[in-house]
Design an enzyme around this catalytic site. Sequence first.
Site, mmCIF file in Angstrom:
data_model
loop_
_atom_site.group_PDB
_atom_site.id
_atom_site.type_symbol
_atom_site.label_atom_id
_atom_site.label_comp_id
_atom_site.label_asym_id
_atom_site.label_seq_id
_atom_site.Cartn_x
_atom_site.Cartn_y
_atom_site.Cartn_z
ATOM 1 N N LYS A 193 13.949 43.903 50.663
ATOM 2 C CA LYS A 193 15.126 44.148 51.514
ATOM 3 C C LYS A 193 16.205 44.846 50.676
ATOM 4 O O LYS A 193 17.214 44.256 50.296
ATOM 5 C CB LYS A 193 15.624 42.833 52.133
ATOM 6 C CG LYS A 193 14.767 42.489 53.356
ATOM 7 C CD LYS A 193 15.264 41.307 54.130
ATOM 8 C CE LYS A 193 16.584 41.538 54.819
ATOM 9 N NZ LYS A 193 16.508 42.389 56.015
ATOM 10 N N ASP A 226 11.678 42.186 56.802
ATOM 11 C CA ASP A 226 11.804 41.641 58.165
ATOM 12 C C ASP A 226 11.041 42.517 59.154
ATOM 13 O O ASP A 226 10.334 42.014 60.043
ATOM 14 C CB ASP A 226 13.277 41.467 58.571
ATOM 15 C CG ASP A 226 14.119 42.704 58.328
ATOM 16 O OD1 ASP A 226 13.706 43.586 57.536
ATOM 17 O OD2 ASP A 226 15.196 42.827 58.937
ATOM 18 N N ASP A 250 5.427 34.464 50.394
ATOM 19 C CA ASP A 250 5.111 33.123 50.868
ATOM 20 C C ASP A 250 5.080 33.127 52.397
ATOM 21 O O ASP A 250 4.141 32.635 53.036
ATOM 22 C CB ASP A 250 6.211 32.176 50.344
ATOM 23 C CG ASP A 250 5.834 30.718 50.485
ATOM 24 O OD1 ASP A 250 4.724 30.428 50.958
ATOM 25 O OD2 ASP A 250 6.672 29.855 50.131
ATOM 26 N N ASP A 254 1.599 33.562 55.125
ATOM 27 C CA ASP A 254 1.289 32.533 56.126
ATOM 28 C C ASP A 254 1.216 33.128 57.532
ATOM 29 O O ASP A 254 0.410 32.702 58.354
ATOM 30 C CB ASP A 254 2.325 31.399 56.091
ATOM 31 C CG ASP A 254 1.947 30.332 55.062
ATOM 32 O OD1 ASP A 254 0.967 30.547 54.312
ATOM 33 O OD2 ASP A 254 2.619 29.287 55.008
#
Length: 369
Positions: A193, A226, A250, A254
């Site tokens: 980001k 994002d 992380d 997932d």
Amino acid sequence: MASHKLFLLPGDGIGPEVMGEVKKVITWFNSRDIAQFETEQGLVGGAAHDAHGQAISDADMDRAQASDAVILGAVGGPKWDKVPYDKRPEAGLLRLRKDMVLYANLRPAIVYPALADASSLKRELVEGLDMLIVRELTGGVYFGQPKEITDLGNGQKRAIDTQVYDSYEIDRIARVAFEIARTRRNQVCSMEKHNVMKSGVLWKEVVTATHKAGFLDVALSHMLADAGGMQLVRNPKQFDVIVTDNLFGDILSDVAAMLTGSLGMLPSASLGAVDEKTGRRKALYEPVHGSAPDIAGKGLANPIAMIASFAMALKYSFGMGEWADKIDAAIAATLARGLRTGDIMQPGMQQVGTVEMGDAVLAELEALA
Ligand code: NAD
């Protein structure tokens, strides 16, 4: 024939059960003279705590360091919930990652055709998905200092975590991503980001420089993390290799994992620096799932994530990518035959236990050999 040293750490809960199926695969490779694996076994997690009061002993750490690859089952369980923080089962895993400096976490997300309906996304969005997230594992906000909660004295408290990256940490993870992309579809998407974080600015700058310095044959793109999360659930098949930091990795790994339907299907690898003597990277391979105390000891666990983790060891530690692909094909064929453990059971399929699933994958491997 060169002999490869494997250090097996079955761990807790279903760990020993799923490791049992990998041991059969290892024995199969040895008996067919395809490779020679020497195995040693140690204790990690709750099992190590019960034996030595530590989540991994120094002797087992030494054996892990001396091995060509560590193969780990899973750690943890309610039995050790009250154990002091530094001795809890997860501390064994964290020590392995830290002491072996395993900075690159590889999490593939593969959707086998037979399981495409188990995904929360529509079949056409995930069928044939084969992507890899390369997550930085030893730096960033989980480790940066200061990391504390202070009492401001006015009834308020302040929590601080520090996101910190040095350029060498970004360079070495980018190299892993580019090198692996070359063995796949040759595309890397870097996520950070840079619009709101200085660490993102440096991340993008270093990844771009590393690309320019030695990997111009690999297609590199950048995406804000994002937006990357959004794209992962909108059109995951656009990605080949994603490289990202510890925190974003992380979360994004997932998300990618759930595109595939079940925890019992997901392997992972954690790689470190190349050892100058052996030319091999330090490496640990483990399924993504935990010790599943709810089904432990019942012969119900799905061994596929564990077997696929061993296949990753063949590919990334032993230059046996062809055999890794054969194991993946054997898994796909077993699923196509309709065999399912409870976690991936579907109407009309045949439910089997851990041992039967392991035997079926081995039989398919034998047929492909
Ligand atoms: P878990 O992954 O152990 O289980 C979550 C759910 O998925 C359970 O219902 C379980 O039965 C099922 N499941 C997981 N793996 C399966 C498999 N191979 N086959 C069939 N079903 C499977 O996560 P949890 O329940 O949150 O954690 C249990 C313990 O494991 C805790 O002590 C946790 O700290 C630990 N844990 C360890 C690791 C690791 O060793 N890397 C990772 C996650 C959790």
